[in-house]
Design an enzyme around this catalytic site. Structure first.
Site, PDB file in Angstrom:
ATOM      1  N   CYS A   8       0.868  -1.187   0.000  1.00  0.00           N
ATOM      2  CA  CYS A   8       0.000   0.000   0.000  1.00  0.00           C
ATOM      3  C   CYS A   8       0.902   1.234   0.000  1.00  0.00           C
ATOM      4  O   CYS A   8       2.083   1.125  -0.347  1.00  0.00           O
ATOM      5  CB  CYS A   8      -0.977  -0.018   1.172  1.00  0.00           C
ATOM      6  SG  CYS A   8      -0.221   0.020   2.805  1.00  0.00           S
ATOM      7  N   ARG A  14      -3.281  -0.598   5.465  1.00  0.00           N
ATOM      8  CA  ARG A  14      -3.896  -1.676   4.678  1.00  0.00           C
ATOM      9  C   ARG A  14      -2.999  -2.887   4.483  1.00  0.00           C
ATOM     10  O   ARG A  14      -3.422  -4.031   4.757  1.00  0.00           O
ATOM     11  CB  ARG A  14      -4.329  -1.130   3.303  1.00  0.00           C
ATOM     12  CG  ARG A  14      -5.453  -0.129   3.389  1.00  0.00           C
ATOM     13  CD  ARG A  14      -5.639   0.630   2.082  1.00  0.00           C
ATOM     14  NE  ARG A  14      -4.515   1.520   1.818  1.00  0.00           N
ATOM     15  CZ  ARG A  14      -4.372   2.262   0.744  1.00  0.00           C
ATOM     16  NH1 ARG A  14      -5.283   2.219  -0.214  1.00  0.00           N
ATOM     17  NH2 ARG A  14      -3.333   3.055   0.594  1.00  0.00           N
ATOM     18  N   ASP A 122      -8.205   4.000   1.320  1.00  0.00           N
ATOM     19  CA  ASP A 122      -7.185   4.316   2.323  1.00  0.00           C
ATOM     20  C   ASP A 122      -7.904   4.771   3.598  1.00  0.00           C
ATOM     21  O   ASP A 122      -8.578   5.796   3.588  1.00  0.00           O
ATOM     22  CB  ASP A 122      -6.303   5.437   1.763  1.00  0.00           C
ATOM     23  CG  ASP A 122      -5.146   5.756   2.688  1.00  0.00           C
ATOM     24  OD1 ASP A 122      -5.181   5.338   3.859  1.00  0.00           O
ATOM     25  OD2 ASP A 122      -4.213   6.443   2.232  1.00  0.00           O
TER      26      ASP A 122
END
Ligand code: 4NP
Length: 154
Positions: A8, A14, A122
């Protein structure tokens, strides 16, 4: 040994969750799972406390993880590279040297929504609910990944 990298932007929200979830579903003798960020903002840091908390809620401990930045040698060290969103995809592909490198990179939610190119949002500026949402998406995607690995599709 199959080697899978989750990527990420920050490697604190994440991809640490994706790493922890996939690790919890596979045999560590058969699969090496890691994660990295395209950005270098948090190198050496623990995952975000909200990622740690949501993982813990589902009995997954991700506190052994430390943030690191994605690097070109990851193309040599991993068989598959899952990115969380299209920005990560662009950033990772910008370091690819050839079509073999490029072929390793996949958008993780295409495992559950084939060809739709859906991003994992996000959650950094979001609430705890955002992290729960991300957890659930990644859990579903990892179930499909495990199924395909075990079927020999990957
Ligand atoms: P991640 O979230 O890419 O899921 O780890 C982010 C964490 C930190 C930042 C951006 C995204 N940041 O800009 O610091």
């Amino acid at each position: 040994m199959k080697r899978i990298l989750m990527v990420c932007l920050g490697n604190i929200c994440r991809s640490p969750l994706a790493e922890g979830i996939l690790k919890s579903k596979v045999d560590s003798q058969k699969y090496f799972i890691d994660s990295a960020g395209t950005g270098g903002y948090h190198i050496g840091k623990l995952p975000d406390s909200r990622s740690i908390a949501v993982a813990k809620k589902y009995n997954i401990d991700i506190t052994d993880q430390r943030c690191r930045q994605f690097e070109q040698s990851d193309f040599d060290n991993f068989d598959m590279i899952y990115v969380m969103d299209s920005f990560n995809m662009q950033d990772v592909l910008s370091l690819a040297r050839n079509k073999e490198d490029r072929a390793k990179v996949k958008l993780i939610l295409n495992e559950i929504f084939p060809g739709e190119n859906v991003d994992v949002p996000d959650p950094y500026h979001d609430s705890e609910r955002g992290f729960e949402n991300v957890y659930k998406m990644l859990d579903k995607a990892c179930n499909v990944i495990v199924e395909r690995l075990e079927n020999g599709e990957y």
